[in-house]
Design a protein around this motif. Structure first.
Motif, mmCIF file in Angstrom:
data_model
loop_
_atom_site.group_PDB
_atom_site.id
_atom_site.type_symbol
_atom_site.label_atom_id
_atom_site.label_comp_id
_atom_site.label_asym_id
_atom_site.label_seq_id
_atom_site.Cartn_x
_atom_site.Cartn_y
_atom_site.Cartn_z
ATOM 1 N N GLN A 1 0.816 -1.206 0.000
ATOM 2 C CA GLN A 1 0.000 0.000 0.000
ATOM 3 C C GLN A 1 0.850 1.257 0.000
ATOM 4 N N VAL A 2 1.986 1.208 0.664
ATOM 5 C CA VAL A 2 2.880 2.353 0.754
ATOM 6 C C VAL A 2 4.283 1.934 0.364
ATOM 7 N N GLN A 3 4.923 2.779 -0.417
ATOM 8 C CA GLN A 3 6.311 2.526 -0.821
ATOM 9 C C GLN A 3 7.160 3.753 -0.552
ATOM 10 N N ILE A 28 -1.535 7.171 1.116
ATOM 11 C CA ILE A 28 -1.046 7.926 2.264
ATOM 12 C C ILE A 28 -2.046 8.990 2.680
ATOM 13 N N SER A 29 -2.353 9.012 3.970
ATOM 14 C CA SER A 29 -3.229 10.049 4.499
ATOM 15 C C SER A 29 -2.415 11.261 4.931
ATOM 16 N N LEU A 102 -4.591 5.799 4.393
ATOM 17 C CA LEU A 102 -6.011 6.117 4.264
ATOM 18 C C LEU A 102 -6.868 5.024 4.865
ATOM 19 N N GLY A 103 -7.797 5.425 5.730
ATOM 20 C CA GLY A 103 -8.711 4.478 6.328
ATOM 21 C C GLY A 103 -8.181 3.754 7.555
#
Length: 121
Positions: A1-3, A28-29, A102-103
């Motif tokens: 989800q994140v890199q 990303i939030s 996010l979330g």
């Protein structure tokens, strides 16, 4: 989800300069603190520098006056300008970010895979 992806590592002579960059991408939030650590062969990973979202910086004593950390909040990037490099700076340099996805109602620390910096004497 994140890199987190680092770039800019290279072989450089002592006294030279390099600029490392790191880009965070994904769902990303928000990102609070970002930073750089390094790990030399046979040694533990150690802090190099950190920067808050508001721009407050912190440096390890061994890089103060030589390295400068900066970030672009709009682009989710952090950079490390390294001047007056020494052979002792040789290491794999890792980017990290304290961020929330996010979330997800909490933040966590994410790391990149590292970029090699080699300083020859």
């Amino acid at each position: 989800q994140v890199q987190l992806v680092e770039s800019g590592g290279d072989l450089v002579q002592a006294g030279g300069s390099l600029r490392l960059s790191c880009a965070a991408s994904g769902r990303i939030s928000s990102i609070s603190r970002m930073g750089w650590h390094r790990q030399a062969p046979g040694k533990q990973r150690e802090l190099v520098a950190t920067i808050t979202r508001g721009g407050n910086t912190n440096y390890a004593d061994y890089v103060k006056g030589r390295f400068t950390i900066s970030r672009d909040n709009a682009k989710n990037t952090v950079s490390l300008q390294m001047n007056l490099l020494k052979p002792g700076d040789t290491a794999v340099y890792y980017c990290n970010a304290d961020l929330s996805v996010l979330g997800v109602p909490f933040s966590d620390t994410y790391w990149g895979r590292g970029t090699q910096v080699t300083v020859s004497s």
